[in-house]
Design a protein around this motif. Sequence first.
Motif, mmCIF file in Angstrom:
data_model
loop_
_atom_site.group_PDB
_atom_site.id
_atom_site.type_symbol
_atom_site.label_atom_id
_atom_site.label_comp_id
_atom_site.label_asym_id
_atom_site.label_seq_id
_atom_site.Cartn_x
_atom_site.Cartn_y
_atom_site.Cartn_z
ATOM 1 N N LEU A 121 20.831 21.905 28.540
ATOM 2 C CA LEU A 121 19.387 21.904 28.309
ATOM 3 C C LEU A 121 18.783 23.229 28.741
ATOM 4 O O LEU A 121 19.131 23.766 29.801
ATOM 5 C CB LEU A 121 18.726 20.767 29.091
ATOM 6 C CG LEU A 121 17.197 20.704 29.059
ATOM 7 C CD1 LEU A 121 16.710 20.339 27.655
ATOM 8 C CD2 LEU A 121 16.666 19.708 30.084
ATOM 9 N N ALA A 122 17.878 23.762 27.934
ATOM 10 C CA ALA A 122 17.120 24.957 28.297
ATOM 11 C C ALA A 122 15.635 24.652 28.128
ATOM 12 O O ALA A 122 15.211 24.097 27.114
ATOM 13 C CB ALA A 122 17.510 26.143 27.424
ATOM 14 N N LEU A 123 14.840 24.992 29.142
ATOM 15 C CA LEU A 123 13.394 24.846 29.097
ATOM 16 C C LEU A 123 12.770 26.231 29.223
ATOM 17 O O LEU A 123 13.058 26.965 30.174
ATOM 18 C CB LEU A 123 12.898 23.951 30.239
ATOM 19 C CG LEU A 123 13.418 22.512 30.270
ATOM 20 C CD1 LEU A 123 12.920 21.807 31.529
ATOM 21 C CD2 LEU A 123 12.984 21.754 29.030
ATOM 22 N N GLU A 124 11.916 26.583 28.259
ATOM 23 C CA GLU A 124 11.251 27.884 28.256
ATOM 24 C C GLU A 124 9.753 27.666 28.063
ATOM 25 O O GLU A 124 9.334 26.811 27.281
ATOM 26 C CB GLU A 124 11.775 28.766 27.135
ATOM 27 C CG GLU A 124 13.274 29.041 27.209
ATOM 28 C CD GLU A 124 13.776 29.738 25.957
ATOM 29 O OE1 GLU A 124 14.080 30.939 26.020
ATOM 30 O OE2 GLU A 124 13.835 29.055 24.904
ATOM 31 N N SER A 125 8.957 28.469 28.770
ATOM 32 C CA SER A 125 7.502 28.376 28.659
ATOM 33 C C SER A 125 6.966 29.640 28.006
ATOM 34 O O SER A 125 7.296 30.755 28.414
ATOM 35 C CB SER A 125 6.865 28.192 30.039
ATOM 36 O OG SER A 125 5.455 28.175 29.941
ATOM 37 N N CYS A 126 6.113 29.452 26.984
ATOM 38 C CA CYS A 126 5.486 30.578 26.288
ATOM 39 C C CYS A 126 4.001 30.610 26.653
ATOM 40 O O CYS A 126 3.373 29.564 26.816
ATOM 41 C CB CYS A 126 5.662 30.435 24.776
ATOM 42 S SG CYS A 126 5.005 31.830 23.823
ATOM 43 N N SER A 127 3.446 31.797 26.774
ATOM 44 C CA SER A 127 2.022 31.924 27.095
ATOM 45 C C SER A 127 1.138 31.537 25.916
ATOM 46 O O SER A 127 -0.069 31.349 26.077
ATOM 47 C CB SER A 127 1.709 33.360 27.534
ATOM 48 O OG SER A 127 2.041 34.280 26.498
ATOM 49 N N ALA A 138 9.442 30.430 17.497
ATOM 50 C CA ALA A 138 9.281 31.765 18.059
ATOM 51 C C ALA A 138 8.103 31.778 19.028
ATOM 52 O O ALA A 138 7.100 31.076 18.829
ATOM 53 C CB ALA A 138 9.067 32.794 16.954
ATOM 54 N N CYS A 139 8.232 32.576 20.085
ATOM 55 C CA CYS A 139 7.164 32.769 21.062
ATOM 56 C C CYS A 139 6.495 34.102 20.797
ATOM 57 O O CYS A 139 7.134 35.150 20.863
ATOM 58 C CB CYS A 139 7.722 32.719 22.485
ATOM 59 S SG CYS A 139 6.518 33.141 23.770
ATOM 60 N N GLY A 140 5.192 34.078 20.489
ATOM 61 C CA GLY A 140 4.466 35.309 20.215
ATOM 62 C C GLY A 140 3.843 35.936 21.443
ATOM 63 O O GLY A 140 3.173 36.966 21.348
ATOM 64 N N GLY A 141 4.042 35.319 22.612
ATOM 65 C CA GLY A 141 3.480 35.844 23.849
ATOM 66 C C GLY A 141 4.559 36.136 24.878
ATOM 67 O O GLY A 141 5.685 36.504 24.541
ATOM 68 N N ASP A 142 4.215 35.936 26.148
ATOM 69 C CA ASP A 142 5.162 36.150 27.237
ATOM 70 C C ASP A 142 6.037 34.908 27.414
ATOM 71 O O ASP A 142 5.540 33.780 27.448
ATOM 72 C CB ASP A 142 4.421 36.451 28.545
ATOM 73 C CG ASP A 142 3.619 37.738 28.465
ATOM 74 O OD1 ASP A 142 4.069 38.669 27.767
ATOM 75 O OD2 ASP A 142 2.540 37.809 29.092
ATOM 76 N N LEU A 143 7.337 35.124 27.552
ATOM 77 C CA LEU A 143 8.305 34.035 27.660
ATOM 78 C C LEU A 143 8.812 33.928 29.095
ATOM 79 O O LEU A 143 9.220 34.924 29.695
ATOM 80 C CB LEU A 143 9.477 34.267 26.712
ATOM 81 C CG LEU A 143 10.509 33.140 26.594
ATOM 82 C CD1 LEU A 143 9.860 31.894 26.000
ATOM 83 C CD2 LEU A 143 11.690 33.594 25.738
#
Length: 206
Positions: A121-127, A138-143
């Motif tokens: 499992l991978a959890l990523e937060s995008c701004s 896709a994340c268009g901000g800070d990851l």
Amino acid sequence: MSIRSDVTAARRSSLTKVVASAGVVAAAAAVAGLGTFGSFTDSTTPVVPTVDTGTVSINLSPASSYATVPVTTGGFLPGDSSATPFDVTNDGSVAWESLTFTSWATTSSVLDSDPLHGLQLALESCSESWTVSGSGYACGGDLTPLYAGPIMVDRALAGAVSVAPGRTDHVLATISFPETAGDEHQGKVSQMAFRFTAVQRDGATS
């Protein structure tokens, strides 16, 4: 393989401000003699205590129209992965001490019990909100990476911005099946439950 997400919210009250009351101080003296008696008292003015409380509240919601919670996936082959975006929001009035993520198997197999070759499992937060890009997101901000490892986990997510009131973590959860999985993983089924918990901070005086 099927995975069921079951998210609950923790909602608690947090004491944020306490002003202690100054008690009444009293002194008394008595004098006796020649058939007379006198008493003397004095006191301070009481300070009225004021108490203010805040609310710890967590909200989990699908990200835009891209996903639903719970989520179900199946038919994984080694090397496959599946991603789901959702938002974790602090919609209370006070900051959290931490945001904790917990997962457990309601139906267990080698898929969840094998920490190396089983599900990851991978959890990523995008701004910003995640956007569809090809067959993924896709994340268009800070990851900000929040977690990467075996699907069975219980830990605080360092770097989560939703610990602050009014802030949101735009989270992408990616479940992957390692290419190193062997024949013992074939045809197995696991059902997983996921929970985010907002942990209240300690009370403070001011």
